[in-house]
Design a protein around this motif. Structure first.
Motif, PDB file in Angstrom:
ATOM      1  N   GLN A  58      10.304   5.393  -2.487  1.00  0.00           N
ATOM      2  CA  GLN A  58       9.680   4.223  -3.102  1.00  0.00           C
ATOM      3  C   GLN A  58      10.701   3.100  -3.286  1.00  0.00           C
ATOM      4  O   GLN A  58      10.415   1.936  -2.995  1.00  0.00           O
ATOM      5  N   ALA A  59      11.886   3.453  -3.732  1.00  0.00           N
ATOM      6  CA  ALA A  59      12.935   2.440  -3.908  1.00  0.00           C
ATOM      7  C   ALA A  59      13.301   1.811  -2.568  1.00  0.00           C
ATOM      8  O   ALA A  59      13.473   0.594  -2.466  1.00  0.00           O
ATOM      9  N   GLU A  84       0.835  -1.208   0.000  1.00  0.00           N
ATOM     10  CA  GLU A  84       0.000   0.000   0.000  1.00  0.00           C
ATOM     11  C   GLU A  84       0.868   1.256   0.000  1.00  0.00           C
ATOM     12  O   GLU A  84       0.581   2.214  -0.719  1.00  0.00           O
ATOM     13  N   LEU A  85       1.924   1.252   0.808  1.00  0.00           N
ATOM     14  CA  LEU A  85       2.812   2.404   0.886  1.00  0.00           C
ATOM     15  C   LEU A  85       3.476   2.687  -0.463  1.00  0.00           C
ATOM     16  O   LEU A  85       3.507   3.837  -0.922  1.00  0.00           O
ATOM     17  N   VAL A  86       3.980   1.659  -1.114  1.00  0.00           N
ATOM     18  CA  VAL A  86       4.628   1.825  -2.417  1.00  0.00           C
ATOM     19  C   VAL A  86       3.633   2.422  -3.414  1.00  0.00           C
ATOM     20  O   VAL A  86       3.967   3.337  -4.174  1.00  0.00           O
ATOM     21  N   GLY A  87       2.407   1.941  -3.391  1.00  0.00           N
ATOM     22  CA  GLY A  87       1.383   2.468  -4.297  1.00  0.00           C
ATOM     23  C   GLY A  87       1.066   3.932  -4.030  1.00  0.00           C
ATOM     24  O   GLY A  87       0.936   4.733  -4.965  1.00  0.00           O
ATOM     25  N   ASP A 109       3.889  10.738  -9.026  1.00  0.00           N
ATOM     26  CA  ASP A 109       3.312  11.075 -10.336  1.00  0.00           C
ATOM     27  C   ASP A 109       2.560  12.404 -10.284  1.00  0.00           C
ATOM     28  O   ASP A 109       2.684  13.231 -11.197  1.00  0.00           O
ATOM     29  N   ARG A 110       1.793  12.614  -9.231  1.00  0.00           N
ATOM     30  CA  ARG A 110       1.048  13.873  -9.096  1.00  0.00           C
ATOM     31  C   ARG A 110       2.000  15.056  -8.944  1.00  0.00           C
ATOM     32  O   ARG A 110       1.748  16.135  -9.473  1.00  0.00           O
TER      33      ARG A 110
END
Length: 124
Positions: free
Chosen positions: A73-74, A30-33, A40-41
C-alpha cells in the motif's frame, strides 16, 4: 523519429499523456483501497485466530502478510504521488506550449499564404 512534427501534434500528445496518467491514478486509487481492505481483513483474521488460541506461529505469519500488504500500500501510494506529479507536469507543459506557440499557430492557420514544407505550425 518523433511523432511530433507540428504544434497540433505536440498538444495532442500532451493531452494523450494526461489522459493516460489520469487513468493510472484512478487505477491506483482503486488498488490502494483494495489493499487497505485486504490488510484490515487479514489483521482481523489474525486477531480472531488469536482469540481462538490458534498457535502463535500461525497468527504471526498472518500478521506478516498484513505487514506485507501495508508495504504494498505504501509503495502504491508513492507511485500514485509520482503519477499525479507527472500528470500535473504534463498539464503545465501543455499550457506552456499553448502560451508560447498557440498564438503563432493560430496566426499561421489564419494566413492565406501557405507554409513551407515541414513547418511546425500548419495552415491547411
Amino acid at each position: 523519429m518523433s511523432d511530433i512534427t507540428t504544434h497540433a501534434d505536440l498538444l495532442r500528445v500532451l493531452a494523450e499523456m494526461r489522459v493516460e496518467m489520469e487513468a493510472q491514478a484512478e487505477d491506483l486509487n482503486e488498488l490502494v483501497g483494495r489493499i487497505d481492505l485486504l490488510a484490515d481483513r487479514t489483521l482481523s483474521a489474525a486477531d480472531g485466530l488469536a482469540e481462538l488460541d490458534v498457535d502463535e506461529t500461525t497468527t504471526d505469519q498472518i500478521r506478516e502478510v498484513a505487514d506485507a500488504l501495508h508495504g504494498q500500500q505504501a509503495a502504491a501510494r508513492t507511485y500514485q504521488a509520482t503519477v499525479e506529479a507527472a500528470q500535473a507536469q504534463a498539464g503545465r507543459a501543455a499550457v506552456t506550449a499553448h502560451r508560447k506557440h498557440g498564438a503563432i499557430a493560430d496566426a499561421v492557420a489564419a494566413s492565406p499564404v501557405p507554409m513551407a514544407a515541414g513547418a511546425f505550425y500548419e495552415n491547411d
